[in-house]
Motif scaffolding. Structure first.
Motif, PDB file in Angstrom:
ATOM      1  N   ILE A  86     -81.292  49.625  50.182  1.00 38.93           N
ATOM      2  CA  ILE A  86     -80.301  49.681  49.105  1.00 38.93           C
ATOM      3  C   ILE A  86     -78.917  49.452  49.721  1.00 38.93           C
ATOM      4  N   PRO A  87     -77.932  49.016  48.931  1.00 34.88           N
ATOM      5  CA  PRO A  87     -76.610  48.695  49.498  1.00 34.88           C
ATOM      6  C   PRO A  87     -75.998  49.820  50.330  1.00 34.88           C
ATOM      7  N   ALA A  88     -76.140  51.079  49.914  1.00 38.02           N
ATOM      8  CA  ALA A  88     -75.505  52.195  50.621  1.00 38.02           C
ATOM      9  C   ALA A  88     -76.043  52.382  52.030  1.00 38.02           C
ATOM     10  N   PHE A  89     -77.320  52.051  52.246  1.00 35.07           N
ATOM     11  CA  PHE A  89     -77.963  52.301  53.543  1.00 35.07           C
ATOM     12  C   PHE A  89     -78.172  51.044  54.387  1.00 35.07           C
ATOM     13  N   SER A  90     -78.055  49.897  53.788  1.00 28.86           N
ATOM     14  CA  SER A  90     -78.512  48.666  54.440  1.00 28.86           C
ATOM     15  C   SER A  90     -77.722  48.288  55.703  1.00 28.86           C
ATOM     16  N   LYS A  91     -76.442  48.720  55.793  1.00 33.05           N
ATOM     17  CA  LYS A  91     -75.609  48.289  56.915  1.00 33.05           C
ATOM     18  C   LYS A  91     -75.450  49.345  58.002  1.00 33.05           C
ATOM     19  N   VAL A  92     -76.214  50.443  57.892  1.00 33.82           N
ATOM     20  CA  VAL A  92     -76.179  51.473  58.941  1.00 33.82           C
ATOM     21  C   VAL A  92     -77.578  51.621  59.519  1.00 33.82           C
ATOM     22  N   SER A  93     -77.648  51.992  60.776  1.00 31.03           N
ATOM     23  CA  SER A  93     -78.946  52.079  61.448  1.00 31.03           C
ATOM     24  C   SER A  93     -79.563  53.467  61.371  1.00 31.03           C
ATOM     25  N   THR A  94     -78.723  54.504  61.200  1.00 39.95           N
ATOM     26  CA  THR A  94     -79.247  55.874  61.143  1.00 39.95           C
ATOM     27  C   THR A  94     -78.592  56.640  60.001  1.00 39.95           C
ATOM     28  N   LEU A  95     -79.239  57.710  59.594  1.00 45.06           N
ATOM     29  CA  LEU A  95     -78.674  58.566  58.560  1.00 45.06           C
ATOM     30  C   LEU A  95     -77.393  59.231  59.046  1.00 45.06           C
ATOM     31  N   ASP A  96     -77.353  59.626  60.306  1.00 46.06           N
ATOM     32  CA  ASP A  96     -76.138  60.237  60.859  1.00 46.06           C
ATOM     33  C   ASP A  96     -74.956  59.280  60.787  1.00 46.06           C
ATOM     34  N   GLN A  97     -75.228  58.006  61.030  1.00 43.52           N
ATOM     35  CA  GLN A  97     -74.161  57.013  60.954  1.00 43.52           C
ATOM     36  C   GLN A  97     -73.622  56.921  59.528  1.00 43.52           C
ATOM     37  N   PHE A  98     -74.493  56.975  58.551  1.00 47.30           N
ATOM     38  CA  PHE A  98     -74.069  56.960  57.152  1.00 47.30           C
ATOM     39  C   PHE A  98     -73.231  58.192  56.825  1.00 47.30           C
ATOM     40  N   LEU A  99     -73.674  59.365  57.292  1.00 41.74           N
ATOM     41  CA  LEU A  99     -73.011  60.623  56.947  1.00 41.74           C
ATOM     42  C   LEU A  99     -71.676  60.821  57.647  1.00 41.74           C
ATOM     43  N   GLN A 100     -71.397  60.039  58.693  1.00 37.47           N
ATOM     44  CA  GLN A 100     -70.100  60.136  59.370  1.00 37.47           C
ATOM     45  C   GLN A 100     -68.967  59.766  58.424  1.00 37.47           C
ATOM     46  N   PRO A 154     -69.614  58.557  54.585  1.00 34.65           N
ATOM     47  CA  PRO A 154     -70.460  58.022  53.516  1.00 34.65           C
ATOM     48  C   PRO A 154     -69.712  57.199  52.476  1.00 34.65           C
ATOM     49  N   TRP A 155     -68.453  57.569  52.199  1.00 37.53           N
ATOM     50  CA  TRP A 155     -67.719  56.841  51.156  1.00 37.53           C
ATOM     51  C   TRP A 155     -67.414  55.400  51.550  1.00 37.53           C
ATOM     52  N   SER A 156     -67.440  55.104  52.838  1.00 41.49           N
ATOM     53  CA  SER A 156     -67.205  53.711  53.258  1.00 41.49           C
ATOM     54  C   SER A 156     -68.437  52.841  53.020  1.00 41.49           C
ATOM     55  N   HIS A 157     -69.591  53.462  52.772  1.00 38.28           N
ATOM     56  CA  HIS A 157     -70.833  52.714  52.540  1.00 38.28           C
ATOM     57  C   HIS A 157     -71.320  52.827  51.093  1.00 38.28           C
ATOM     58  N   TYR A 158     -70.890  53.885  50.411  1.00 37.98           N
ATOM     59  CA  TYR A 158     -71.415  54.181  49.075  1.00 37.98           C
ATOM     60  C   TYR A 158     -70.496  53.638  47.990  1.00 37.98           C
ATOM     61  N   ASN A 159     -71.075  52.851  47.102  1.00 41.74           N
ATOM     62  CA  ASN A 159     -70.361  52.338  45.941  1.00 41.74           C
ATOM     63  C   ASN A 159     -71.229  52.617  44.721  1.00 41.74           C
ATOM     64  N   ALA A 160     -70.772  53.517  43.850  1.00 35.30           N
ATOM     65  CA  ALA A 160     -71.587  53.961  42.715  1.00 35.30           C
ATOM     66  C   ALA A 160     -71.924  52.835  41.744  1.00 35.30           C
ATOM     67  N   SER A 161     -71.131  51.760  41.761  1.00 29.60           N
ATOM     68  CA  SER A 161     -71.347  50.680  40.794  1.00 29.60           C
ATOM     69  C   SER A 161     -72.448  49.707  41.223  1.00 29.60           C
ATOM     70  N   LEU A 162     -72.882  49.787  42.487  1.00 33.44           N
ATOM     71  CA  LEU A 162     -73.905  48.858  42.968  1.00 33.44           C
ATOM     72  C   LEU A 162     -75.308  49.347  42.603  1.00 33.44           C
ATOM     73  N   PRO A 163     -76.225  48.437  42.306  1.00 30.62           N
ATOM     74  CA  PRO A 163     -77.559  48.835  41.857  1.00 30.62           C
ATOM     75  C   PRO A 163     -78.324  49.630  42.913  1.00 30.62           C
ATOM     76  N   ASN A 164     -79.066  50.631  42.451  1.00 28.99           N
ATOM     77  CA  ASN A 164     -79.955  51.477  43.263  1.00 28.99           C
ATOM     78  C   ASN A 164     -79.250  52.431  44.211  1.00 28.99           C
ATOM     79  N   ASN A 165     -77.925  52.461  44.201  1.00 26.28           N
ATOM     80  CA  ASN A 165     -77.220  53.383  45.093  1.00 26.28           C
ATOM     81  C   ASN A 165     -77.339  54.839  44.645  1.00 26.28           C
ATOM     82  N   HIS A 166     -77.879  55.074  43.447  1.00 19.69           N
ATOM     83  CA  HIS A 166     -78.072  56.462  43.013  1.00 19.69           C
ATOM     84  C   HIS A 166     -79.070  57.190  43.919  1.00 19.69           C
ATOM     85  N   TYR A 167     -79.903  56.422  44.654  1.00 13.00           N
ATOM     86  CA  TYR A 167     -80.834  57.048  45.599  1.00 13.00           C
ATOM     87  C   TYR A 167     -80.101  57.706  46.765  1.00 13.00           C
ATOM     88  N   ALA A 168     -78.833  57.386  46.939  1.00 18.42           N
ATOM     89  CA  ALA A 168     -78.095  57.861  48.106  1.00 18.42           C
ATOM     90  C   ALA A 168     -77.248  59.094  47.832  1.00 18.42           C
TER      91      ALA A 168
END
Length: 333
Positions: free
Chosen positions: A43-57, A59-73
């Motif tokens: 999904i867009p929120a996770f696709s450009k990071v390799s680990t969950l920790d990297q995303f959580l450092q 998250p707002w730089s990767h998460y966009n609520a308007s993009l499809p399927n990002n509600h999983y994040a």
């Protein structure tokens, strides 16, 4: 009604009787986030990071609520119950919890799955075999990741709505157990359920437990594979009588195949119509393939005739003042 859906009470009531019993089950948002990152890696929120920790450092730089399927994040529990998973107002959360408590007769907890099944069984007056099950949709250990305490806290903060929602209904879950049967009796019934499951696994399963998807021998029972997860399945014991085999098959059938089977039973007229249409399409396809094969054969013969006059020749005969040409070819059907 039992399926993947975003709950909307007014829509559900249009098709369900007034006396319907509503229940749901919640997963701990911490373990759910780890699972979602593996299962919905693309999904867009996770696709450009390799680990969950990297995303959580950040998250707002990767998460966009308007993009499809990002509600999983983010706050997936709130989303599935039909509420705004990006809301920050505490009053919104309190109202959401109150509405869930009002609309649902029972909220279960997946971390205590066996206890949940016993509570459900007793509430609906079911038998033990009505709630016995094998674990489905389970990842193998290679795709599971241990979370540090720091990561867990970041997940709770990022999914703060879900975490507060989970804590509230975790408390109501144990309160229902204490009020309805007590924890000692619950332990006794859970033991009976687990004993029954162990007994059925010995009867039904060739390996006695789950196997990786590559080892599932009957592909019709292979779970759907998605994202970076490896979803395990089962192999049936080959020496089962027909009645036992049918029962065991129901215990190991993955969710998509089971849904398709239930759909066929629920809508037999549509299944019959689809079957007729498929047969018609197959007939047309077979006819078209046969026609194309005949055309290729004719072209081949015509090509060969240029080199071999014994296969193709023209005979001319007079018909009044006109001359007609007849091509002699082998008879084909």
């Amino acid at each position: 009604m039992c399926n993947h859906m975003r709950f909307h009470i007014s829509e559900v009531r249009k098709v369900m009787p007034e006396d319907s019993f509503y229940f749901s089950i919640l997963r701990n948002p911490v373990t759910m986030m780890e699972s979602s990152f593996s299962y919905y890696k693309y999904i867009p929120a996770f696709s450009k990071v390799s680990t969950l920790d990297q995303f959580l450092q950040d998250p707002w730089s990767h998460y966009n609520a308007s993009l499809p399927n990002n509600h999983y994040a983010k706050n997936l529990l709130m989303f599935d119950f039909g509420f705004n998973n990006n809301e920050k107002d505490e009053r919104h959360l309190n109202l959401s919890i109150a509405l869930i408590a009002k609309n649902f007769n029972l909220i279960l907890i997946s971390a205590y799955f066996d206890e949940s099944m016993i509570l459900l069984k007793n509430t609906l007056c079911w038998s033990l075999d009505d709630v016995v099950s094998f674990k489905l949709n389970s990842r193998n250990n290679k795709t599971k990741h241990q979370l540090s305490l720091e990561t867990m806290e970041k997940i709770k903060e990022w999914n703060s709505l879900d975490w507060k929602l989970y804590l509230y209904f975790n408390r109501t879950f144990w309160r229902k157990i204490d009020e309805s049967m007590g924890r000692e009796k619950m332990q006794d019934e859970v033991k009976k359920l687990r004993d029954r499951r162990s007994q059925l696994m010995k009867i039904c399963l060739q390996e006695g437990g789950a196997v990786d998807p590559s080892q599932v021998k009957d592909t019709s029972f292979k779970p759907f594979q998605y994202g970076a997860a490896e979803i395990q399945g089962y192999n049936l014991n080959p020496h089962l009588d027909d009645r036992t085999k049918t029962w065991c098959q129901r215990l190991i059938t993955p969710e998509l195949q089971y849904t398709a089977s239930l759909y066929d039973k629920q809508f037999p007229d549509m299944v019959l119509k689809a079957s007729v249409q498929n047969k018609t399409k197959q007939t047309h396809s077979q006819t078209w393939k046969a026609s194309k094969a005949m055309m290729r054969q004719r072209r081949n013969l015509n090509h060969q005739g240029a080199e071999n006059q014994n296969l193709r020749h023209s005979v001319y005969r007079k018909r009044g003042s006109k001359r007609t040409a007849q091509t002699n070819l082998p008879n084909m059907t």
